[in-house]
Design a protein around this motif. Structure first.
Motif, PDB file in Angstrom:
ATOM      1  N   LEU A 102       0.829  -1.211   0.000  1.00 26.74           N
ATOM      2  CA  LEU A 102       0.000   0.000   0.000  1.00 26.74           C
ATOM      3  C   LEU A 102       0.859   1.256   0.000  1.00 26.74           C
ATOM      4  O   LEU A 102       0.554   2.236  -0.690  1.00 26.74           O
ATOM      5  CB  LEU A 102      -0.930  -0.003   1.220  1.00 26.74           C
ATOM      6  CG  LEU A 102      -2.127  -0.957   1.147  1.00 26.74           C
ATOM      7  CD1 LEU A 102      -2.754  -1.139   2.522  1.00 26.74           C
ATOM      8  CD2 LEU A 102      -3.165  -0.443   0.145  1.00 26.74           C
ATOM      9  N   ALA A 103       1.939   1.231   0.778  1.00 24.13           N
ATOM     10  CA  ALA A 103       2.822   2.411   0.850  1.00 24.13           C
ATOM     11  C   ALA A 103       3.497   2.681  -0.493  1.00 24.13           C
ATOM     12  O   ALA A 103       3.784   3.832  -0.824  1.00 24.13           O
ATOM     13  CB  ALA A 103       3.870   2.205   1.940  1.00 24.13           C
ATOM     14  N   GLN A 104       3.728   1.629  -1.262  1.00 24.23           N
ATOM     15  CA  GLN A 104       4.317   1.820  -2.600  1.00 24.23           C
ATOM     16  C   GLN A 104       3.282   2.318  -3.598  1.00 24.23           C
ATOM     17  O   GLN A 104       3.577   3.122  -4.471  1.00 24.23           O
ATOM     18  CB  GLN A 104       4.918   0.499  -3.094  1.00 24.23           C
ATOM     19  CG  GLN A 104       6.232   0.143  -2.412  1.00 24.23           C
ATOM     20  CD  GLN A 104       6.765  -1.196  -2.887  1.00 24.23           C
ATOM     21  OE1 GLN A 104       6.011  -2.146  -3.074  1.00 24.23           O
ATOM     22  NE2 GLN A 104       8.061  -1.284  -3.070  1.00 24.23           N
ATOM     23  N   TRP A 105       2.067   1.829  -3.472  1.00 24.62           N
ATOM     24  CA  TRP A 105       1.040   2.141  -4.467  1.00 24.62           C
ATOM     25  C   TRP A 105       0.376   3.493  -4.244  1.00 24.62           C
ATOM     26  O   TRP A 105      -0.051   4.140  -5.204  1.00 24.62           O
ATOM     27  CB  TRP A 105      -0.048   1.054  -4.466  1.00 24.62           C
ATOM     28  CG  TRP A 105       0.409  -0.251  -5.041  1.00 24.62           C
ATOM     29  CD1 TRP A 105       1.642  -0.555  -5.546  1.00 24.62           C
ATOM     30  CD2 TRP A 105      -0.370  -1.456  -5.162  1.00 24.62           C
ATOM     31  NE1 TRP A 105       1.681  -1.863  -5.963  1.00 24.62           N
ATOM     32  CE2 TRP A 105       0.464  -2.442  -5.744  1.00 24.62           C
ATOM     33  CE3 TRP A 105      -1.682  -1.787  -4.823  1.00 24.62           C
ATOM     34  CZ2 TRP A 105       0.014  -3.738  -6.007  1.00 24.62           C
ATOM     35  CZ3 TRP A 105      -2.139  -3.079  -5.079  1.00 24.62           C
ATOM     36  CH2 TRP A 105      -1.295  -4.043  -5.667  1.00 24.62           C
ATOM     37  N   ILE A 106       0.226   3.904  -2.988  1.00 25.93           N
ATOM     38  CA  ILE A 106      -0.479   5.170  -2.718  1.00 25.93           C
ATOM     39  C   ILE A 106       0.532   6.306  -2.750  1.00 25.93           C
ATOM     40  O   ILE A 106       1.496   6.321  -1.987  1.00 25.93           O
ATOM     41  CB  ILE A 106      -1.216   5.118  -1.364  1.00 25.93           C
ATOM     42  CG1 ILE A 106      -2.283   4.006  -1.380  1.00 25.93           C
ATOM     43  CG2 ILE A 106      -1.878   6.465  -1.052  1.00 25.93           C
ATOM     44  CD1 ILE A 106      -2.965   3.779  -0.046  1.00 25.93           C
ATOM     45  N   ASP A 107       0.298   7.255  -3.625  1.00 27.57           N
ATOM     46  CA  ASP A 107       1.264   8.324  -3.879  1.00 27.57           C
ATOM     47  C   ASP A 107       1.577   9.136  -2.620  1.00 27.57           C
ATOM     48  O   ASP A 107       2.728   9.337  -2.262  1.00 27.57           O
ATOM     49  CB  ASP A 107       0.696   9.233  -4.980  1.00 27.57           C
ATOM     50  CG  ASP A 107       1.795  10.030  -5.652  1.00 27.57           C
ATOM     51  OD1 ASP A 107       2.941   9.536  -5.694  1.00 27.57           O
ATOM     52  OD2 ASP A 107       1.504  11.145  -6.125  1.00 27.57           O
ATOM     53  N   ASN A 108       0.527   9.588  -1.940  1.00 29.76           N
ATOM     54  CA  ASN A 108       0.716  10.450  -0.759  1.00 29.76           C
ATOM     55  C   ASN A 108       0.641   9.643   0.531  1.00 29.76           C
ATOM     56  O   ASN A 108      -0.163   9.931   1.409  1.00 29.76           O
ATOM     57  CB  ASN A 108      -0.353  11.554  -0.743  1.00 29.76           C
ATOM     58  CG  ASN A 108      -0.217  12.490  -1.928  1.00 29.76           C
ATOM     59  OD1 ASN A 108       0.874  12.925  -2.258  1.00 29.76           O
ATOM     60  ND2 ASN A 108      -1.321  12.770  -2.599  1.00 29.76           N
TER      61      ASN A 108
END
Length: 280
Positions: A235-241
């Protein structure tokens, strides 16, 4: 003696819904996980009063869970749960809210933010489902729960890293919660075996997650045996902010095992949004 797990019963577009609504200010909606006998209060009892010092805190028992009504057809899916959450916001006339989702509630929060981005200001995902992963023995045991005190005692050991949090009294409470009328019937209907399909059904498409514009705080316990840490790394890689905070010596119960630090982290993250809003 009044039951602290019951807040107020609201008619949410025809569904009698158990809601805790406290504090004032910009709202935050808390969505619980999917453990047996779970309620919003059981999940968030340590967090709600602290967050409510600065903001309006709304926590509900989701459709089919806790003291909220169970649909007659016993059919449960993301569409229904997202609709129920949105219907609650409409009922309370909340146009926009911050959203905190725990585990199953994280998958729901993600799905809600994807489908209704304008209704969400900031997103907090804790030990979250919502991306593909191979089901863990821990999650399989949680969803496959068959009511007994001994089974509940074993499950609580899976949830918490700190075994001192898990005593017979808590196990007895959670076991008794899981056998209230209607609780196990709806729970058994939600996640029948084989259970990998329910992990897959809760995952949002990668492209949709990558397109999320929201500032997102991702929190995970390093020793989580229910939802693997890898889901939050993804999730941390996929979500930009996104920002990611990992608690060591912590299982699946960040909000209970590290309650003060968890609440401060969430509170600071949401207060930053308050400040930005006021300065505009």
């Amino acid at each position: 003696m009044s039951n602290p797990e019951i807040g107020q019963m609201l008619d949410v577009k025809g569904v009698q819904t158990n809601v805790h609504d406290l504090g004032e200010g910009f709202p935050v909606l808390l969505i619980h996980g999917s453990g047996p006998g779970v309620t919003a209060w059981a999940n968030w009892r340590l967090v709600m009063p602290e967050l409510a010092k600065q903001r309006r805190v709304v926590a509900l028992d989701m459709l089919g869970f806790g003291y909220t009504e169970r649909p007659a057809d016993q059919v449960y899916n993301m569409e229904r749960w997202v609709t129920h959450a949105i219907d609650l916001l409409d009922t309370l006339e909340i146009e926009q809210t911050d959203l905190v989702g725990n585990s199953f509630g994280g998958a729901l929060a993600l799905a809600l933010a994807i489908r209704h981005p304008q209704r969400v200001r900031r997103l907090v995902l804790m030990g979250s489902v919502g991306v593909p992963f191979e089901i863990t023995p821990g999650l399989d045991a949680v969803w496959g729960y068959e009511p007994s005190f001994e089974t509940m005692r074993r499950l609580l050991d899976v949830f918490a890293y700190d075994r001192s949090l898990v005593n017979d009294e808590l196990a007895r409470l959670r076991y008794e919660a899981s056998i209230r009328p209607g609780f196990q019937e709806s729970f058994a209907a939600m996640f029948p075996a084989p259970r990998q399909r329910w992990v897959d059904a809760m995952a949002s498409p990668e492209a949709d997650i990558r397109a999320l514009p929201h500032e997102t705080l991702i929190i995970h316990g390093r020793e989580d045996e229910v939802i693997p840490l890898q889901t939050s790394l993804t999730l941390a890689q996929w979500i930009d902010n996104a920002q990611l905070h990992v608690f060591g010596h912590c299982g699946h119960w960040t909000q209970i095992e590290h309650s003060e630090r968890f609440t401060k982290l969430v509170s600071d993250f949401l207060t930053e949004a308050d400040r930005l809003q006021h300065s505009q």
